[in-house]
Design a protein around this motif. Structure first.
Motif, short mmCIF file in Angstrom:
data_model
loop_
_atom_site.label_atom_id
_atom_site.label_comp_id
_atom_site.label_asym_id
_atom_site.label_seq_id
_atom_site.Cartn_x
_atom_site.Cartn_y
_atom_site.Cartn_z
N ALA A 98 -64.65 -52.25 -74.31
CA ALA A 98 -63.43 -53.02 -73.58
C ALA A 98 -63.19 -54.29 -74.72
O ALA A 98 -63.54 -55.39 -74.24
CB ALA A 98 -64.01 -53.47 -72.35
N PRO A 99 -62.42 -54.10 -75.54
CA PRO A 99 -62.12 -55.14 -76.69
C PRO A 99 -61.37 -56.28 -76.04
O PRO A 99 -61.35 -57.32 -76.53
CB PRO A 99 -61.33 -54.31 -77.71
CG PRO A 99 -60.70 -53.21 -77.06
CD PRO A 99 -61.89 -52.68 -76.09
N GLU A 100 -60.64 -55.80 -74.85
CA GLU A 100 -59.87 -57.17 -74.22
C GLU A 100 -60.78 -57.81 -73.26
O GLU A 100 -60.28 -58.86 -72.83
CB GLU A 100 -58.68 -56.73 -73.41
CG GLU A 100 -59.16 -56.08 -72.02
CD GLU A 100 -59.83 -54.65 -72.08
OE1 GLU A 100 -60.29 -54.01 -71.15
OE2 GLU A 100 -60.00 -53.94 -73.42
N GLY A 101 -61.86 -57.66 -73.23
CA GLY A 101 -63.01 -58.34 -72.48
C GLY A 101 -63.23 -57.76 -71.02
O GLY A 101 -62.19 -57.04 -70.59
N VAL A 102 -64.14 -58.41 -70.49
CA VAL A 102 -64.32 -58.15 -68.79
C VAL A 102 -64.19 -59.18 -68.19
O VAL A 102 -64.54 -60.71 -68.81
CB VAL A 102 -65.85 -57.72 -68.77
CG1 VAL A 102 -66.02 -56.29 -69.49
CG2 VAL A 102 -66.82 -58.38 -69.04
N ASP A 103 -63.52 -59.23 -67.19
CA ASP A 103 -63.16 -60.50 -65.97
C ASP A 103 -64.47 -60.86 -65.32
O ASP A 103 -64.62 -61.94 -64.83
CB ASP A 103 -62.35 -60.06 -65.38
CG ASP A 103 -60.80 -60.00 -66.20
OD1 ASP A 103 -60.40 -60.73 -66.94
OD2 ASP A 103 -60.38 -58.85 -66.32
N ALA A 104 -65.37 -59.86 -64.85
CA ALA A 104 -66.45 -60.16 -64.23
C ALA A 104 -67.58 -59.12 -64.26
O ALA A 104 -67.39 -58.20 -64.82
CB ALA A 104 -66.24 -60.03 -62.60
N VAL A 105 -68.69 -59.75 -64.04
CA VAL A 105 -70.24 -58.75 -64.06
C VAL A 105 -70.74 -58.85 -62.74
O VAL A 105 -71.06 -59.59 -62.11
CB VAL A 105 -70.90 -59.02 -65.27
CG1 VAL A 105 -72.38 -58.30 -65.18
CG2 VAL A 105 -70.39 -59.18 -66.61
N PHE A 106 -70.92 -57.44 -62.13
CA PHE A 106 -71.78 -57.08 -61.11
C PHE A 106 -73.00 -56.53 -61.65
O PHE A 106 -72.79 -55.36 -62.06
CB PHE A 106 -71.03 -56.15 -60.23
CG PHE A 106 -71.51 -55.88 -58.87
CD1 PHE A 106 -72.74 -56.34 -58.53
CD2 PHE A 106 -70.77 -55.59 -57.76
CE1 PHE A 106 -73.34 -56.20 -57.13
CE2 PHE A 106 -71.62 -55.15 -56.65
CZ PHE A 106 -72.73 -55.61 -56.27
N ASP A 107 -74.03 -57.20 -61.67
CA ASP A 107 -75.46 -57.02 -62.25
C ASP A 107 -76.29 -56.21 -61.38
O ASP A 107 -76.63 -57.02 -60.19
CB ASP A 107 -75.94 -58.15 -62.79
CG ASP A 107 -77.38 -57.73 -63.27
OD1 ASP A 107 -77.76 -56.86 -64.22
OD2 ASP A 107 -78.29 -58.21 -62.45
#
Length: 306
Positions: free
Chosen positions: A204-213
């Motif tokens: 995901a080179p554009e980045g991630v908006d959130a993380v659900f761990d």
């Protein structure tokens, strides 16, 4: 007397047995339910070992195992509205789920849609409802990218389906053995393990908006570094470290509204709880061993014959 599967003291499987217990009597705001199916979860055997969840009531022994059921209303307690004898319902039991009869509080009970099986309904109140609460909590707009750390488990696979249904792009970490399953959910698979953050950046080179761990520990710390805003980080299992990292724990609602929502998703075909094994009530111990020993993928359900 009705039968239930209980643990008589804290410890291993040797503490478990069937017991004849009086049929529960519903109090105000409660339903007596004849159980048709009970979901089996890791928290069941953890509770037997003495593991205590935050804010959980003290355990009175012998204790009936199981935290989610589906069944038929047999008796209605005082002050209950909207439910009647004969209704098909599901929810989080007050008196354990591995039993012929249990009590459900109406605050965390919902009607079972006709198109949803007993087995599927019995798997919704714990893992699936947790997944729904987490995705709701993040409240990402369509088109956003969500990273689910530990997407291959029960909560993760449900969260992935709920998120994609809402128009989110989902990237998920899981073992290489779960790659095919993860991709079948419409998720971009990233192999878990050391160095996972770099692999997520590549996927995901554009980045991630959130993380659900859903993993915690070192893995949580590594993926947290992917976020520009730590407020978009939530974790189910690691309640201490997620707060230190600037994120939040999953805020569980445990109410009828959530149960109605997830059941509707199943009825619409937008969510599959992945019930992969069922056991008759007489094999409740074997069902729990299957989950405790990690010998299955998907949900395990105990079916109670009527």
């Amino acid at each position: 007397m009705p039968k239930a599967y209980v643990f008589s003291r804290f410890g291993g499987p040797e503490t478990e047995s069937f017991a004849d217990l009086p049929r529960p009597v519903p109090g105000a705001g409660q339903l007596l339910v004849a159980v048709r199916a009970a979901g089996v979860n890791p928290v069941d055997w953890k509770r037997r070992t003495g593991y205590v969840q935050a804010n959980a009531p003290a355990v009175e022994l012998p204790a009936v195992l199981g935290g989610e059921v589906a069944g038929v209303v047999e008796q209605v307690g005082d002050g209950v509205e909207g439910y009647a004898v004969g209704d098909a319902v599901f929810g989080n039991p007050l008196t354990g789920g591995y039993a012929e009869y249990t009590l459900l509080p109406v605050a965390s009970t919902a009607h079972k849609p006709a198109g949803v099986s007993w087995a599927d309904a019995a798997t919704l109140p714990v893992a699936v409802a947790t997944a729904y609460d987490g995705v709701q909590q993040l409240d990402l707009p369509a088109g956003s990218t969500l990273l689910i750390n530990g997407v291959g488990g029960g909560v993760g696979s449900a969260a992935a389906q709920i998120a994609t249904h809402r128009g989110l792009r989902v990237v998920g970490t899981a073992s290489a053995a779960k790659k095919e399953f993860v991709e079948s959910l419409g998720v971009v698979h990233v192999e878990s393990g050391p160095g996972v953050a770099d692999r997520v950046r590549a996927a995901a080179p554009e980045g991630v908006d959130a993380v659900f761990d859903l993993v915690g520990g070192d893995s949580l710390e590594e993926v947290a570094a992917l976020l520009a805003d730590p407020a978009t980080l939530i974790s189910g299992p690691d309640k201490v470290n997620v707060v230190k990292l600037g994120g939040s724990t999953v805020a569980r609602k445990r109410n009828t509204e959530v149960l109605d929502a997830v059941a509707q998703l199943v009825a619409e075909g937008a969510l599959d709880p992945f019930v992969t094994r069922t056991f008759p009530f007489e094999q409740a111990g074997q069902a729990l061993r299957t989950v405790e020993e990690g010998h299955t993928r998907g949900k395990v359900v105990i079916e109670v014959s009527r």
